[in-house]
Write a protein that holds these residues in place. Structure first.
Motif, PDB file in Angstrom:
ATOM      1  N   ILE A   1      -3.881  -7.378  -9.739  1.00 46.08           N
ATOM      2  CA  ILE A   1      -4.229  -6.172 -10.501  1.00 46.08           C
ATOM      3  C   ILE A   1      -5.244  -5.353  -9.647  1.00 46.08           C
ATOM      4  O   ILE A   1      -4.999  -4.041  -9.254  1.00 46.08           O
TER       5      ILE A   1
ATOM      6  N   GLU B   1       0.067  -5.566 -16.399  1.00 51.30           N
ATOM      7  CA  GLU B   1      -1.312  -5.094 -16.276  1.00 51.30           C
ATOM      8  C   GLU B   1      -1.718  -4.321 -15.114  1.00 51.30           C
ATOM      9  O   GLU B   1      -2.177  -3.307 -14.959  1.00 51.30           O
TER      10      GLU B   1
ATOM     11  N   LYS C   1       0.102  -1.065 -15.247  1.00 50.32           N
ATOM     12  CA  LYS C   1      -0.731   0.044 -16.257  1.00 50.32           C
ATOM     13  C   LYS C   1      -2.223   0.440 -15.390  1.00 50.32           C
ATOM     14  O   LYS C   1      -2.414   1.605 -15.500  1.00 50.32           O
ATOM     15  N   ALA C   2      -2.699  -0.476 -14.843  1.00 52.29           N
ATOM     16  CA  ALA C   2      -3.886  -0.167 -13.925  1.00 52.29           C
ATOM     17  C   ALA C   2      -3.681   0.717 -12.853  1.00 52.29           C
ATOM     18  O   ALA C   2      -4.514   1.546 -12.345  1.00 52.29           O
TER      19      ALA C   2
END
Ligand SMILES: O=C[C@H](O)COP(=O)(O)O
Length: 253
Positions: free
Chosen positions: A158, A185, A188-189
């Motif tokens: 991430i 994630e 999304k990040a």
């Protein structure tokens, strides 16, 4: 923002990386560059990551695959386990243009002694690409180190994806996290397409393809397979298998 030319109409991509012989030898399966380009291009690869010499010498054989030029170089390693080496920027946007290339790539190894220089080069390249209407595929991966004892850990991946986006990458290429669901994630990040490397030769190819399907289901934009494509008995079949997962509605090329 420029839409990277290696993304198909569905926003996804099957990329094959054949740049390994720029920094390692031997690469069983990759001895004949023309043959591997012909096979994966005919099978419908959306992009091919390659060195300057390979793109210059074989540019006419990429068919619909977008050439992705690696601009940086490292010292040569023997074998395909990729010991940590040294790093410098070598080619330029002008070199890419001369080869009729619209996407360039550099490789940042997070945790390597040359990390800061690779980050600085990436930052300057992203800005230059914006100015020139080119795409920058930012390959950014944690490597085993004090900072990243587990380079495939979700938080490491991430962080890598977010850093690549902050630097200005138009798309990110990184390592498949363990577990593969954790890519959600990261996607999304970072907010730009995330492409996953195939990694070391898979002992269990079925599991690798399952992980790809999981990652695509969680929002990854595609893969960039190297060793697990050119090292396979039939690289064209690998591309077809990936297309079925990544472009399920597109049919065979
Ligand atoms: O461009 C080369 C990749 O970083 C390595 O690809 P691979 O891990 O799928 O062999």
């Amino acid at each position: 923002m420029v839409l990277p030319d290696f993304l198909a109409e569905d926003g996804k991509s099957v990329i094959i990386a054949i740049d390994h012989t720029l920094y390692s030898w031997p690469c069983p399966g990759l001895e004949d560059r023309g043959r591997i380009i012909d096979k994966v291009a005919a099978a419908g690869a959306d992009g091919i990551i390659a060195s300057y010499g390979t793109i210059r010498d074989f540019r006419g054989r990429f068919l619909h695959a977008a050439p992705i030029l690696k601009l940086d170089i490292t010292t040569l390693t023997m074998g395909t386990n990729y010991a940590l080496t040294e790093y410098v920027m070598a080619y330029t946007i002008e070199d890419a243009r001369r080869l009729d290339v619209r996407t360039v790539l550099t490789y940042i190894q997070l945790g390597a002694p040359f990390e800061l220089e690779a980050l600085r080069q990436a930052a300057m390249l992203a800005a230059r690409c914006d100015k020139e209407g080119m795409s920058y595929l930012c390959e950014i991966m944690p490597v085993e180190s004090k900072t990243y004892p587990d380079p495939a850990a979700p938080e490491a991946i991430i962080a890598a994806c977010r850093t690549g986006a902050e630097l200005g990458g138009h798309a990110i290429k990184t390592t498949m996290p363990v577990p593969s669901t954790a890519i959600a994630e990261a996607v999304k990040a970072c907010g730009v397409p995330v492409i996953l490397a195939g990694g070391a030769f898979a002992k269990d190819r079925q599991q690798l393809m399952k992980d790809v399907a999981t990652a695509i289901g969680q929002g990854a934009a595609g893969v960039a397979f190297g060793r697990n494509a050119w090292g396979a008995p039939d690289p064209g079949a690998v591309v077809s298998g990936l297309r079925e997962i990544i472009h399920p509605r597109a049919g065979k090329r």
